[in-house]
Design an enzyme around this catalytic site. Structure first.
Site, short mmCIF file in Angstrom:
data_model
loop_
_atom_site.label_atom_id
_atom_site.label_comp_id
_atom_site.label_asym_id
_atom_site.label_seq_id
_atom_site.Cartn_x
_atom_site.Cartn_y
_atom_site.Cartn_z
N HIS A 34 -12.00 8.30 5.50
CA HIS A 34 -11.28 8.20 6.65
C HIS A 34 -11.98 8.08 8.07
CE1 HIS A 34 -8.42 10.44 3.67
NE2 HIS A 34 -7.58 9.25 3.97
N GLN A 60 6.85 5.99 -0.23
CA GLN A 60 5.77 5.41 -0.90
C GLN A 60 5.30 6.12 -2.24
OE1 GLN A 60 2.90 5.32 2.54
NE2 GLN A 60 1.39 5.78 0.64
P1 AMP Z 1 -4.58 7.48 2.86
O1 AMP Z 1 -4.60 8.88 3.49
O2 AMP Z 1 -5.17 7.81 1.48
O3 AMP Z 1 -3.28 6.81 2.71
O4 AMP Z 1 -5.64 6.44 3.21
C1 AMP Z 1 -5.61 6.12 4.70
C2 AMP Z 1 -6.69 4.93 4.96
O5 AMP Z 1 -7.91 5.45 4.52
C3 AMP Z 1 -6.38 3.70 3.99
O6 AMP Z 1 -6.46 2.59 4.67
C4 AMP Z 1 -7.41 3.90 2.82
O7 AMP Z 1 -7.58 2.47 2.17
C5 AMP Z 1 -8.48 4.60 3.50
N1 AMP Z 1 -9.58 5.20 2.61
C6 AMP Z 1 -9.02 6.13 1.52
N2 AMP Z 1 -10.09 6.56 1.01
C7 AMP Z 1 -11.15 5.77 1.41
C8 AMP Z 1 -12.60 5.69 1.21
N3 AMP Z 1 -13.11 6.46 0.31
N4 AMP Z 1 -13.36 4.74 2.11
C9 AMP Z 1 -12.65 4.30 3.00
N5 AMP Z 1 -11.56 4.17 3.29
C10 AMP Z 1 -10.84 4.97 2.59
#
Ligand code: AMP
Length: 287
Positions: A34, A60
């Site tokens: 993130h 979701q």
């Molecule tokens: P989430 O909080 O899991 O909904 O993720 C929020 C954002 O962070 C989304 O755009 C994800 O694709 C991105 N994200 C989650 N894990 C990673 C990672 N390991 N590397 C880069 N971006 C990530």
């Protein structure tokens, strides 16, 4: 850094700034993946207000998924946002985001059925709806999404195209642990044994991608078989899907035609469902 807990507070913040905006939507439990998106947002739009959202979006999650158990370390998250130059964090409660009698949602009718959508019915409609709401609430000009959630990125791009959101979608590369495991808030659910096996996902995908690039695998089926065998050699791993698709349409490839190829898997380790994906190595990267 401002912490905004309702659409009204967000509106007041927007009214007080003349700058354009760049948005990084998250569900919190922030890790380096993130944070890399926050840094990318700042680099891509140095003169914009950087707005992060932290919202565990109920619509979701499926009925048997981990909505209640999802980690919510708010203080630590805010600290990370501060450290990465966020101007404002929008972190509403669900009651502020959805009316009890809300009756309109966004339905994506093509890309969502495959891959993760096949085992998570309604998931991408929930994602599209909340992201559209966040786009409208923040009136952002740009938003950053991780390639880690490759199908989500494709669905959001499609929504922006089809509904004419005047928003640039900026993709961020996947950040990994030193052993290759893609960082995920869900990695904390893994037992020691599961955690030791989980890097197999990236290893299997990357090895197959390299073999495809070198012409050593003649068909997607052959590549899928190789990936499936590698992952299945781990006792705790239970594959949901392994697929090789066109990166834009997400349609399974019958043969290798061009380089717009993406290899993806979702695999359970116990109850924890992990996802990962890779593209083909570029000829100059050496794999
Ligand atoms: P989430 O909080 O899991 O909904 O993720 C929020 C954002 O962070 C989304 O755009 C994800 O694709 C991105 N994200 C989650 N894990 C990673 C990672 N390991 N590397 C880069 N971006 C990530």
């Amino acid at each position: 850094m401002e912490v905004l807990q309702s659409p009204e507070e967000l509106e007041r913040y927007l009214a007080g700034s003349t700058r354009s905006r760049v948005l990084v939507p998250t569900m919190g439990a922030l890790h380096e993946g993130h944070c890399s998106l926050l840094d990318l947002a700042r680099r891509s739009r140095p003169d914009s207000d950087l707005i992060a959202t932290i919202f565990v979006n109920p619509t979701q999650f499926g009925p048997n998924e981990d909505f209640d158990a999802y980690p919510r370390p708010m203080e630590a998250d805010l600290e990370k946002c501060r450290a990465h130059g966020v101007d404002a964090v929008f972190t509403p409660v669900a009651a502020e985001m959805y009316h009890d009698d809300a009756s309109i949602k966004i339905h994506e009718a093509s890309l969502s059925h495959r891959l993760c959508g096949a085992s998570r019915p309604g998931h991408f409609d929930g994602v599209c709806t909340v992201v559209a709401k966040l786009f409208n609430l923040t009136r952002t000009q740009a938003a950053v999404f991780g390639e880690k959630d490759f199908q989500q990125l494709a669905v959001i791009r499609r929504m922006v195209r089809d509904l004419n959101f005047p928003i640039d979608i900026i993709p961020g590369p996947t950040v990994r642990e030193s052993d290759g495991l893609a960082m995920s808030s869900r990695n904390t659910y893994l037992t020691e044994q599961q955690r030791s096996e989980a890097p197999v996902l990236y290893k299997a995908l990357r090895e197959a991608a390299a073999a495809i690039a070198e012409g050593k695998l003649s068909s997607p089926d052959e590549a899928k078989k190789q990936i499936t065998e590698a992952i299945s050699s781990c006792p705790e791993a239970k594959i949901d899907y392994v697929d090789i698709v066109d990166a834009s349409s997400l349609i399974s490839l019958g043969e290798f035609t061009d380089e717009n190829v993406r290899l993806l898997t979702a695999t359970y380790f116990g109850k924890t469902r992990l996802i990962d994906n890779v593209g083909l190595p570029s000829p100059t990267s050496g794999g």
